[in-house]
Enzyme design. Structure first.
Site: not given
Length: 144
Positions: A64-66, A68
């Site tokens: 998923g997304s950075t 995170g």
């Protein structure tokens, strides 16, 4: 009991001891974990409804997304983070999150954690020297 000590690769330095919580599913800290409570809220995740707070969290890798990385930092600031992390192979999002949150993290163990560990085992993660050690197997009568 012969101690089990597995060498790995240091990602984030520090030492911590805690109870193992295992997932074979990757984790996206953005959207999958409540940053206030540490409870996994992703409905189809194997840890759905469980808290990662204070655990040694074992999972294959992040997803998923950075963002995170910053959710991991928020978990730490809220007192809801795992005490340590063990990955099969860490990717940059989880690595950065662990480093900025000062959560010890080791990956690429010489033997798969899925073969060596189970939920409830107590381990020490030494992110400074790059190893984990089984302190107390689940159900063991060893006195602390």
């Amino acid at each position: 009991m012969v101690p089990i000590k597995l060498k790995g690769r240091t990602i984030s330095r520090g030492c911590a001891e805690g109870e193992i919580l295992i997932s074979r599913d990757p984790i996206s800290f953005l959207g999958s974990v409540d940053p206030k409570t540490g409870i996994v809220v992703e409905e189809k995740h194997s840890l759905a409804g469980k808290s990662i707070k204070g655990k040694v969290l074992v999972f294959p890798h992040g997803k998923g997304s950075t963002v995170g990385s910053y959710v991991m930092y928020q978990l730490k600031k809220n007192g809801a983070a795992p005490v340590a992390i063990i990955n099969l192979e860490t990717e940059p999002i989880v690595a950065v999150g662990a480093i900025i949150s000062e959560i010890p993290l080791v990956d690429m163990l010489e033997k798969s954690p899925y073969e060596s560990l189970k939920d409830g085992d107590v381990v020490q993660v030494n992110g400074s020297e790059g190893y984990i050690e089984l302190i107390k197997p689940k159900g063991s009568k060893i006195e602390e």
